[in-house]
Design an enzyme around this catalytic site. Structure first.
Site, short mmCIF file in Angstrom:
data_model
loop_
_atom_site.label_atom_id
_atom_site.label_comp_id
_atom_site.label_asym_id
_atom_site.label_seq_id
_atom_site.Cartn_x
_atom_site.Cartn_y
_atom_site.Cartn_z
N GLY A 49 0.85 -1.19 0.00
CA GLY A 49 0.00 0.00 0.00
C GLY A 49 0.88 1.23 0.00
CD GLN A 54 3.69 5.52 2.73
OE1 GLN A 54 2.66 5.00 2.33
NE2 GLN A 54 4.76 4.81 3.06
CD GLU A 146 -0.79 1.84 3.15
OE1 GLU A 146 -0.46 3.03 2.97
OE2 GLU A 146 0.06 0.92 3.27
#
Ligand code: ZN
Length: 192
Positions: A49, A54, A146
């Site tokens: 994921g 990010q 996530e």
């Protein structure tokens, strides 16, 4: 599609609470391009994921996918490609399981933590369609990992016993066999 640089621990964007995406933004070319690039970046890094922070974008978007034979996570049950926008998680009960995670933003670090075993997830897909699904076991853990990113939380924040922190190589050497046996029992019990 472009493979984007992945932000690593210490980058303040990973500690921000990301903001929701509006319907107009989601329909726009910029966000659609971002989603394509996030999918490409996740696949390039063999991740399970990837959340928008990010790649430096503090918006509530994540992509999740586990393809059979993923070399980074060979024990994870497959998850079809899922794009989640403005996700909301609910714990369906109190059940938790012991797991071990890594993170593309924390290179060469793994550790043990607990995740909820059964979660409900409400989200919009990339076309703005609303979905409500139940996810269990390791897959539920991936969704929690996530969504945590969207709240500025890294998996190490959920660790209770820091003595399990390890590099990937030492995990392979000392922790993996027991972990995989536990996970196979979990997958057997909850399905995927
Ligand atoms: Zn992560």
């Amino acid at each position: 599609m472009t493979v984007l640089p992945i932000r690593e621990m210490g980058d303040p964007v990973l500690r921000e609470v990301a903001r929701p995406v509006s319907a107009e933004e989601l329909a726009g070319a910029e966000i659609q391009q971002l989603i394509d690039d996030m999918i490409e970046t996740m696949r390039d890094a063999n991740g399970a994921g990837l959340a928008a922070p990010q790649v430096g974008v503090p918006l509530r978007i994540a992509v999740i996918e586990v393809r059979a034979g993923n070399p980074r996570y060979p024990y994870k049950p497959p998850i079809p490609l899922t794009v989640i926008v403005n996700p909301e998680l609910t714990m369906l009960d109190e059940a938790t399981f012991a797991t071990n995670e890594g993170c593309l933003s924390m290179p060469n670090v793994r550790g043990d933590l607990e995740r909820f075993e059964n979660v409900g997830v409400r989200y919009l897909d990339r076309d703005g369609e609303a979905h409500e699904v139940t996810r269990r076991g390791l897959t539920a853990g991936t969704f929690q990992h996530e969504v945590d990113h969207l709240d500025g939380i890294l998996f190490v924040d959920r660790m209770v016993d820091m003595s399990s922190l390890s590099t990937w190589e030492e995990f392979e050497r000392h922790g993996k066999a027991d972990f995989v046996a536990r996970i196979e029992a979990l997958v057997e019990r909850v399905g995927s």
